[in-house]
Design an enzyme around this catalytic site. Sequence first.
Site, PDB file in Angstrom:
ATOM      1  N   SER A 288       4.035   6.866  -4.691  1.00 30.07           N
ATOM      2  CA  SER A 288       4.965   7.623  -5.536  1.00 30.07           C
ATOM      3  C   SER A 288       4.848   9.114  -5.240  1.00 30.07           C
ATOM      4  O   SER A 288       3.880   9.571  -4.639  1.00 30.07           O
ATOM      5  CB  SER A 288       4.649   7.364  -7.008  1.00 30.07           C
ATOM      6  OG  SER A 288       3.423   7.999  -7.345  1.00 30.07           O
ATOM      7  N   ASN A 289       5.854   9.856  -5.683  1.00 27.50           N
ATOM      8  CA  ASN A 289       5.816  11.298  -5.435  1.00 27.50           C
ATOM      9  C   ASN A 289       4.623  11.957  -6.123  1.00 27.50           C
ATOM     10  O   ASN A 289       4.122  12.986  -5.659  1.00 27.50           O
ATOM     11  CB  ASN A 289       7.135  11.936  -5.864  1.00 27.50           C
ATOM     12  CG  ASN A 289       8.228  11.678  -4.836  1.00 27.50           C
ATOM     13  OD1 ASN A 289       8.049  10.848  -3.941  1.00 27.50           O
ATOM     14  ND2 ASN A 289       9.335  12.388  -4.944  1.00 27.50           N
TER      15      ASN A 289
ATOM     16  N   SER B  38       1.492  -4.588  -3.298  1.00 22.93           N
ATOM     17  CA  SER B  38       1.425  -4.239  -4.723  1.00 22.93           C
ATOM     18  C   SER B  38       1.178  -5.461  -5.595  1.00 22.93           C
ATOM     19  O   SER B  38       1.605  -6.576  -5.274  1.00 22.93           O
ATOM     20  CB  SER B  38       2.739  -3.603  -5.181  1.00 22.93           C
ATOM     21  OG  SER B  38       2.944  -2.387  -4.536  1.00 22.93           O
TER      22      SER B  38
ATOM     23  N   GLU C  78       4.446   3.121   7.843  1.00 21.01           N
ATOM     24  CA  GLU C  78       5.492   3.019   6.824  1.00 21.01           C
ATOM     25  C   GLU C  78       6.150   4.380   6.617  1.00 21.01           C
ATOM     26  O   GLU C  78       7.271   4.485   6.171  1.00 21.01           O
ATOM     27  CB  GLU C  78       4.885   2.518   5.501  1.00 21.01           C
ATOM     28  CG  GLU C  78       5.915   2.233   4.412  1.00 21.01           C
ATOM     29  CD  GLU C  78       5.321   1.747   3.092  1.00 21.01           C
ATOM     30  OE1 GLU C  78       4.096   1.781   2.955  1.00 21.01           O
ATOM     31  OE2 GLU C  78       6.100   1.352   2.224  1.00 21.01           O
TER      32      GLU C  78
END
Lengths: 399, 377
Positions: A382-383, A130, A245
């Site tokens: 992210s969701n 990131s 992951e």
Amino acid sequence: MDLSYSPEEIAFRDEVRAFLETSLPKDLSDKVRQGHDSLSKQDIERWHAILNDRGWLAQNWPKEFGGAAWNAVQRHIFEEEAARANAPRIVPFGLSMLAPVLMKFGSKEQQDYYLPRILDGSDWWCQGYSEPGAGSDLASLKTRAVRDGDHYIVNGQKTWTTLGQHADKIFCLVRTDVDVKQQEGISFLLIDMDTPGIEVRPIILLDGTHEVNEVWFTDVKVPVENLVGEENKGWTYAKYLLTHERTNIAGVGFSEAGLEQVKRIARAERANGRPLIENPHFAARVAQVEIDLMALSTSNLRIVSKAASGEAPGVEASMLKVKGTIIRQEINDLARRAVGSYAMPFPSETVEGDNDPIGPDYAGSTAPQYFNNRKLSIFGGSNEIQRGIIAKTMLGGGR
Amino acid sequence: MNFDLTEERQMLQDTLRRFLRDRYDTETRNAILESDTGLSAEIWSQLAELGVIAALFTEEQGGFGGAGFDISVVFEELGRAGVVEPILDTAILGGRLIAAVGSEDQQALVEDVIAGGAHLALAHGEPVSRYDLSHVETSLRADGDEIVLDGRKAVVVNAEAAGHLIVSARESGAAGDEAGISLVLVPTDTAGITMNGYPMLAGGRAAEVTLDGVRVPASARLGAAGEGYAALCDVLALAHVALSAEALGAMETATGLTREYLATRKQFGRPIGTFQALQHRMADMLIELEQARSSVIRAAGYMDDSTRIRDMNIAAARNLIGRVGRLVAEEAIQMHGGIAMTQEYELAHIAKRIVMTDHRFGDADHHLERFIALSAA
């Protein structure tokens, strides 16, 4: 259809249980039970070494690299038992993120050098993915690596680098070509954290903990032999890594341990003269999340057993992540709710050393844990990104 | 029907909002959070000078406000700026309780509070009382013309800064009885008081307070012997309005920050606020925020109605704000992503203020039960 484990799987589970009973140091499980940011680097390294002695550290590695070569069901069993026993989490960066990439795309020299060092704890790896401007949109990353003779010169900034403060090495996605489609100009570099020009700056999270960092690169010289695979093919490797992951993505074991903790607290706390666990509103909340967790556990096993028979999980992993994080966060909410006013103090261990706990010993970590675990629905895709993947797979079309 | 603020309250709101915007930015507050006292004496005296504390008291009490809407206006602004100074504890829970039931001598303290010169703390909750207001085990025993206090008080906010504690103690009856609770005004330097102080997650400080044979003259009693419960209920009604308004103000900030972030943060080559998945969630936040605003208006507006109507509206507000607060705090963090998880970003503190409000004097479930009980009455 058979909902129970096979005799071999039960034997394996018993073996794991017996190992955890005899080999998990009590001071470590106590720290995990108290929750929240209490494990030191040494604690984690100690647990890794104990697992490595038993041959169970590199659970997903093939035997030829010194791994346990467990299938998905075995890994699931271990995760569930380890969570129940309050074992420290295995730090995944070297073991289950970088290692599979090296095994598949790394050179023989890289495999021979790095893999044993991951196993014996010589190298602590962190992840340089990131960036401030590249979160959900990871492919837009800007950290630049320019070839200069037999080195790359790296400039840029990574962020949210988990446990980077402990790391000896970082695997990084860097931009090596700016003139092509974003995904086609990314390379995968291995960088020594001791290299001049690297600066690690702590990020303090809202619960007062230091688990993530910024990593800054200023004219950092990286030997070209630290490139993994081919230049500009890094995105392929990164995506391969992300599928790893996402093992244990549902976090069922953590949720089960968390739910037990909530019940333990609710039996000790009293509301209007009765145990909180008997309070109809609280009991209903606990029951609701338990019902969801029972179903999730079975969803997880359905997908795990598919993976054990060789089918790669696709959209199901995204479903497990979304539902799994919702459930874990709900359990964290129940725990903080359960402790009443004693959720308000700042837990002493993050303030200054070994003070007496304020209120019951289970109270201190609940609210910080609730806030800290808001990250679960943000990191690792992210969701919103996961829902996008599900919708795109099911409905087709763009986001 | 008229939902406008009076001219005076509008001025109060404008003044306070401007002052806090200029003087209470994230950096200032983060420095206060890290300080040993957990509050700024300078900010405190400036708030007193501005009349912010006086606005929380009626004219008879020496202030110039004191009604439900005065309290909601002030606390909405304090919440908007994420103020950690213990105005609730000193002015409402302490000052208004003394103003309501204190003797003439004790009333002198109210003057000090309004002038910004005194701090107070309500030492009421106990380690096992949870949110049950009548659960008091701390004992009070008369001994000649003195009274003796023994017991433990939990999470006493602002105890260390306070010159006096208002201690609730049981003079007769069993732990959960409403009758038999007395209130006592105790100087914090009285022998037998031990404090174990600590910072709180959302700012400010509290202490575990042990009372071990604490002796004060009988005149330290606050109000009539054994009749403290009603006074506690009345002052808590004010506190609930304050807490609800504070959470509302904090939710406005959380929503505003999120709206700004959605408009400026770009991913996939466009502002993330152009994704419909986020737009609809932002819309839900705004809808719920208006629900919260209306519930605060009701709680403040029915403050002087019958006790039952007042308390029903308060229970409703605390329940609604507890639910909406969690939604707003969590959604604001989620839509920001990682940045909102960092301590130095404004939203982190604001989200903690919102969520931790639910741990003072009853969470959403507790107030749901109160509402049910009051509805059946």
